[in-house]
Design a protein around this motif. Structure first.
Motif: not given
Length: 206
Positions: A175-198
């Motif tokens: 949180d302290d890093l996010i506080e001082i950052a100018d640009l923050v992007t959070e990558m949201e997981l919707v689907k990932h092939p690893f969960r399908a055994g890939i």
């Protein structure tokens, strides 16, 4: 598809002209340049990939840059191999980690390597010749207390040159890093092939 009438086209042109005028007015106020603190975090894929995209932009513009990898030292990646083969005159690349923490299972060794990586990172950031410095997976090192978040925040706030961009990647950004950052992007997981055994594949994950 409905065919557009001349009136439709005229209305569209007027609408776009208004949008352009509003956009130009906003852009006219954006005159300052600043070295940014950029954070890529979240559970989704693409944090390091997006960061390396910016590094390759710097390389393409012949702008000096640098990469410090905190965790992924145990595996070869396309980005590292390409930079070391073609672009070492523009991009300094330092692989400081020895792999993921669950592979080493040695906290004291991981801490030692992360501390060495942080010292190298500070050296590279202090060098005004570097336009951008990527600290790949430093958020993981911070999360496991291999690197002190207070030291990171204080250093970025007080010693980073004004025009140097610093990119910090990894899940669970503090949180302290996010506080001082100018640009923050959070990558949201919707689907990932690893969960399908890939498993992870060349050209996609590394």
């Amino acid at each position: 598809m409905t065919e557009e009438t001349p009136q439709d086209l005229e209305r569209h042109a007027m609408k776009m002209a208004k949008k352009k005028a509003a956009r130009d007015k906003i852009m006219a106020t954006k005159t300052d340049k600043k070295g940014l603190i950029i954070v890529h975090t979240g559970k989704g894929k693409g944090k390091s990939s997006a960061a390396f995209g910016m590094i390759f932009r710097c390389i393409a513009h012949d702008m000096q840059c640098a990469v410090v990898q905190f965790i992924k030292g145990g595996m070869s990646t396309g980005e590292r191999d390409l930079i070391l083969a073609k672009f070492t005159d523009t991009c300094a690349f330092h692989t400081m980690g020895e792999g993921f923490t669950w592979e080493t299972q040695d906290k004291s060794r991981d801490t030692e390597m992360a501390q060495a990586a942080w010292e190298k990172a500070k050296e590279l950031i202090r060098d005004p010749a570097n336009t951008m410095v990527l600290l790949d997976e430093i958020n993981i090192a911070i999360r496991y207390d291999y690197v002190d978040i207070k030291d990171v925040v204080e250093f970025l706030a007080t010693e980073k040159p004004d025009l140097t961009h610093v990119v910090l990647t990894g899940r669970n950004a503090h949180d302290d890093l996010i506080e001082i950052a100018d640009l923050v992007t959070e990558m949201e997981l919707v689907k990932h092939p690893f969960r399908a055994g890939i498993k992870a594949q060349i050209g996609v994950e590394f």
